[in-house]
Design a protein around this motif. Structure first.
Motif, PDB file in Angstrom:
ATOM      1  N   LEU A  90       0.843  -1.200   0.000  1.00 11.75           N
ATOM      2  CA  LEU A  90       0.000   0.000   0.000  1.00 11.75           C
ATOM      3  C   LEU A  90       0.876   1.247   0.000  1.00 11.75           C
ATOM      4  O   LEU A  90       1.472   1.598   1.011  1.00 11.75           O
ATOM      5  N   GLY A  91       0.943   1.899  -1.141  1.00 10.47           N
ATOM      6  CA  GLY A  91       1.639   3.175  -1.186  1.00 10.47           C
ATOM      7  C   GLY A  91       3.144   3.028  -1.243  1.00 10.47           C
ATOM      8  O   GLY A  91       3.693   1.928  -1.129  1.00 10.47           O
ATOM      9  N   ASP A  92       3.815   4.147  -1.452  1.00 12.07           N
ATOM     10  CA  ASP A  92       5.264   4.161  -1.536  1.00 12.07           C
ATOM     11  C   ASP A  92       5.759   5.163  -0.506  1.00 12.07           C
ATOM     12  O   ASP A  92       6.016   6.322  -0.817  1.00 12.07           O
ATOM     13  N   PHE A  93       5.854   4.700   0.712  1.00  9.69           N
ATOM     14  CA  PHE A  93       6.218   5.589   1.808  1.00  9.69           C
ATOM     15  C   PHE A  93       7.715   5.534   2.065  1.00  9.69           C
ATOM     16  O   PHE A  93       8.341   4.491   1.883  1.00  9.69           O
ATOM     17  N   PRO A  94       8.297   6.644   2.511  1.00  2.94           N
ATOM     18  CA  PRO A  94       9.731   6.665   2.765  1.00  2.94           C
ATOM     19  C   PRO A  94      10.133   5.890   4.016  1.00  2.94           C
ATOM     20  O   PRO A  94      11.293   5.540   4.184  1.00  2.94           O
ATOM     21  N   GLY A  95       9.172   5.610   4.896  1.00  4.40           N
ATOM     22  CA  GLY A  95       9.514   4.887   6.116  1.00  4.40           C
ATOM     23  C   GLY A  95       8.579   3.705   6.331  1.00  4.40           C
ATOM     24  O   GLY A  95       7.707   3.423   5.508  1.00  4.40           O
ATOM     25  N   MET A  96       8.792   3.026   7.446  1.00  3.14           N
ATOM     26  CA  MET A  96       7.965   1.874   7.801  1.00  3.14           C
ATOM     27  C   MET A  96       6.490   2.285   7.938  1.00  3.14           C
ATOM     28  O   MET A  96       6.176   3.256   8.620  1.00  3.14           O
ATOM     29  N   THR A  97       5.601   1.548   7.301  1.00  2.00           N
ATOM     30  CA  THR A  97       4.179   1.724   7.571  1.00  2.00           C
ATOM     31  C   THR A  97       3.713   0.519   8.368  1.00  2.00           C
ATOM     32  O   THR A  97       4.141  -0.608   8.110  1.00  2.00           O
ATOM     33  N   TYR A  98       2.857   0.748   9.343  1.00  2.00           N
ATOM     34  CA  TYR A  98       2.440  -0.352  10.218  1.00  2.00           C
ATOM     35  C   TYR A  98       1.110  -0.005  10.882  1.00  2.00           C
ATOM     36  O   TYR A  98       0.569   1.079  10.681  1.00  2.00           O
ATOM     37  N   ALA A  99       0.596  -0.960  11.654  1.00  2.00           N
ATOM     38  CA  ALA A  99      -0.649  -0.787  12.412  1.00  2.00           C
ATOM     39  C   ALA A  99      -1.826  -0.410  11.505  1.00  2.00           C
ATOM     40  O   ALA A  99      -2.527   0.555  11.779  1.00  2.00           O
ATOM     41  N   PRO A 100      -2.060  -1.174  10.415  1.00  2.00           N
ATOM     42  CA  PRO A 100      -3.140  -0.797   9.495  1.00  2.00           C
ATOM     43  C   PRO A 100      -4.503  -1.285   9.968  1.00  2.00           C
ATOM     44  O   PRO A 100      -4.602  -2.279  10.692  1.00  2.00           O
ATOM     45  N   ARG A 101      -5.535  -0.586   9.541  1.00  2.00           N
ATOM     46  CA  ARG A 101      -6.905  -0.998   9.786  1.00  2.00           C
ATOM     47  C   ARG A 101      -7.798  -0.360   8.725  1.00  2.00           C
ATOM     48  O   ARG A 101      -7.579   0.786   8.341  1.00  2.00           O
ATOM     49  N   PHE A 102      -8.784  -1.093   8.254  1.00  4.61           N
ATOM     50  CA  PHE A 102      -9.721  -0.538   7.282  1.00  4.61           C
ATOM     51  C   PHE A 102     -10.665   0.455   7.958  1.00  4.61           C
ATOM     52  O   PHE A 102     -10.974   0.333   9.150  1.00  4.61           O
TER      53      PHE A 102
END
Lengths: 177, 449
Positions: free
Chosen positions: B251-263
């Motif tokens: 999901l996406g192109d983020f420069p850092g860690m992405t975490y803790a997702p929820r819809f």
């Protein structure tokens, strides 16, 4: 085997323990500054064997002669004096062997929630990165990654293990873990 | 990342309009059969779920299996006490006549479930059932379903949900699944895989191979999709996994860690944390336009966001006050207010699908707790306590929670047994979920559409 037999006698065992103590500390002194190999008598035949130290500038050199990790207090990312000392050596080493790129891993102990610990690991890794950068290491050479509580090194669920697991580890990119 | 090609055997779910069987209109002679699940510990209602009957051995086998799954669902809810089927296995069942209620009263059954199974000409299975109030001698509900025979488990859960709903007045939660992290290996060599199973532990299967560390899966409220964290390529990022196709997408192109997702409750966006430079902020991504909006602006760790069911508010975890506490803000990021003020640290807030409560993990004096509080922070209630418990997730009816509990590791890095548990909102009826190995991070699906 020899120790097993002697071990029956408490007094002798004590002496034996004293004799082995310097050996143990020598083996554990990986964080010492000397890059030269240590010399030991091998047990067989009186032949001299020389154990070579790691080649300067390698991942092993960083681990053995500089110290690749620093430790944090619970839920903290403040660099303690020992941590600063280690990182100052790391910075000097990184400036000396400037071809090396590093990854700084941030880790947490298991006594928090998974998601928060991911953020905490990121915070710790960046505290280390920022200090190295302040000491003159180019930020382009440093990548950070948080493992949260997912990669413990010390086993067990106790204070001693948790203290070892609240850490950051500086790793040469491309080197195995 | 197409290593995991286990397309879900599509739920060729042909539930031809549930046919409402004729209602028997009888004037109530007494208060209607009902369980009030808002009360504390309730005495489970004795219920007889008889084997559904058919004309052939195959139909009879389906009938027996259906009754077993229905009874097991009802039993696990803690609200019903199904009889051992052997008590009345010999009884001759017929759906076309009114039951001999006197016989059932002798057994002290308050409710009676009877059903019929039939393989119809096109190969489908027809299942019908009736729920009877034994003392009022009245039919409470009667429904029929058509399905492909391999789908008989779902029909069982749907019938159990219908019974639960008719008697408690609340929606059921049996026709649901649980996605979680299946774990194997010693403490320092843990292998974690996405796994999915029916709410009763059946139809278990793995969604990922274990090559990459995966964490915190959560169901889409609308699609057969899961959002989760994967360390694929040693880059921790939020992914979406399509259960039907096995496809995984970052999901996406983020420069850092992405975490803790929820819809979000409408399934159209994902809310998550992004960590950069030691600072974690909460972002929301529109899944269609891929536009990303930042919601928090603070040097603290802001994480574990969860929408209110109307999508207008977000609860999240932050240490901006010095230690982890729970906060609520508008879905636009405005009006941040702290809601947890008790002793200890609070984490992992999850908004109930009913909107009335927020479940959380609490840590205090070396102990972990699962609890709930109202969205304004009042009415804190702790439901479970242990050395290490975490990660509450709500059943879609907001009456039951699931979480995981881990035992301490020994000095050899063994023994950290981890399992999923469900517990009623009342704090009663804690049950271990049967999983083939260690389990963590459960997420309950919505009722399967």
């Amino acid at each position: 085997m020899r120790f097993k037999i002697l071990g029956l006698f408490a007094a002798v065992a004590l002496v034996a323990a004293c004799e082995t103590a310097p050996d143990e500390s020598a083996a554990a002194s990986g964080a010492g500054t000397s890059a030269s190999g240590s010399t030991q008598m091998s047990s067989s035949g009186g032949t001299m064997a020389s154990r070579l130290g790691p080649i300067a500038g390698t991942a092993e050199d960083l681990v053995v002669n500089v110290g690749d990790r620093v430790f944090f207090d619970f839920d903290m990312h403040t660099l303690k004096p020992e941590a600063r000392k280690t990182l100052e050596k790391q910075a000097a080493w990184l400036k000396k062997f400037f071809v090396q790129k590093v990854t700084i891993e941030g880790h947490a102990d298991e006594r928090g929630t998974t998601e928060y610990n991911l953020g905490l690991g990121d915070r710790r890794a960046n505290a280390v990165k920022n200090y190295l950068v302040a000491l003159g290491v180019s930020p382009d050479r440093i990548r950070v990654i948080s493992y949260g509580e997912e990669r413990p090194v010390a086993l067990g669920s106790n204070e001693a293990a948790w203290a070892q697991n609240r850490r950051s580890v500086t790793k040469i990119v491309g080197a195995g873990s | 990342m197409n290593e995991h090609r286990m397309p879900l055997q599509r739920f060729c779910w042909i539930l031809a309009a549930a046919v409402l069987l004729h209602w028997t209109v009888v004037l109530p002679v007494r208060a209607e059969l009902r369980i009030d699940i808002t009360q504390g510990k309730v005495e489970p209602m004795p219920i007889a779920v008889t084997n559904f009957v058919g004309q052939t051995p195959e139909e009879n086998q389906f009938g027996k299996d259906l009754a077993k799954v229905i009874a097991a669902d009802l039993e696990r809810s803690g609200l019903f006490k199904p009889f051992d089927n052997r008590v009345f296995a010999k009884k001759k069942q017929s759906l076309n006549t009114i039951p001999r209620f006197g016989d059932w009263r002798i057994l002290q059954a308050q409710a009676l479930v009877q059903g019929r199974t039939q393989k119809v000409a096109d190969g489908r299975l027809r299942v019908e059932f009736r729920l009877w109030d034994v003392f009022a001698e009245k039919q409470m509900v009667g429904l029929a379903y058509f399905t492909i025979p391999s789908n008989w488990r779902r029909v069982s859960h749907i019938i159990a949900d219908a019974i639960y709903k008719r008697i408690t007045g609340e929606k059921g939660y049996f026709d649901t699944r649980v996605v979680y992290i299946a774990e194997t290996g010693a403490q320092n060599k843990r292998i974690k895989r996405l796994a999915i199973m029916d709410q009763d532990g059946e139809n278990h299967r793995f969604l990922t191979s274990g090559n990459n560390l995966v964490l915190t899966p959560r169901f889409s409220p609308t699609l057969q999709e899961i959002t989760y964290l994967s360390y694929y390529g040693n880059r921790p990022r939020v992914y979406i996994f399509n259960i039907d196709t096995g496809r995984q997408e970052v999901l996406g192109d983020f420069p850092g860690m992405t975490y803790a997702p929820r819809f979000s409750p409408d399934g159209k966006s994902v809310i998550m944390s992004m960590a950069k430079g030691g600072n974690s902020e909460i972002y929301v991504m529109d899944l269609r336009t891929r536009v990303v909006k930042r919601l928090t602006h603070h040097s603290a760790i802001d994480t574990s966001p969860s929408f209110s069911p109307d999508g207008k508010q977000v609860t999240f975890n932050s240490d901006r006050g010095g230690a982890q506490q729970l906060y609520v803000m508008g879905a636009n990021g405005r009006g941040v207010r702290r809601i947890s003020f008790g002793k200890g640290r609070y984490a992992t807030p999850v908004w109930s699908p009913r909107g009335d409560l927020i479940a959380f993990t609490k840590m205090r004096q070396g102990r972990f707790f699962i609890g709930v509080m109202r969205p304004d922070g009042t009415g804190e209630r702790l439901l479970a306590e242990d050395f290490s418990i975490e990660g509450p997730t709500w059943a879609p009816n907001g009456r039951v929670l699931m979480f995981y509990r881990q035992q301490p590791w020994d000095e050899k890095g063994q023994g950290g047994r981890s399992r999923l548990y469900s517990i009623d909102l009342t704090g009663h009826n804690e049950r271990e979920m049967i999983t083939p190995m260690d389990a963590a991070h459960p997420a309950w699906s919505p009722l399967i559409p």
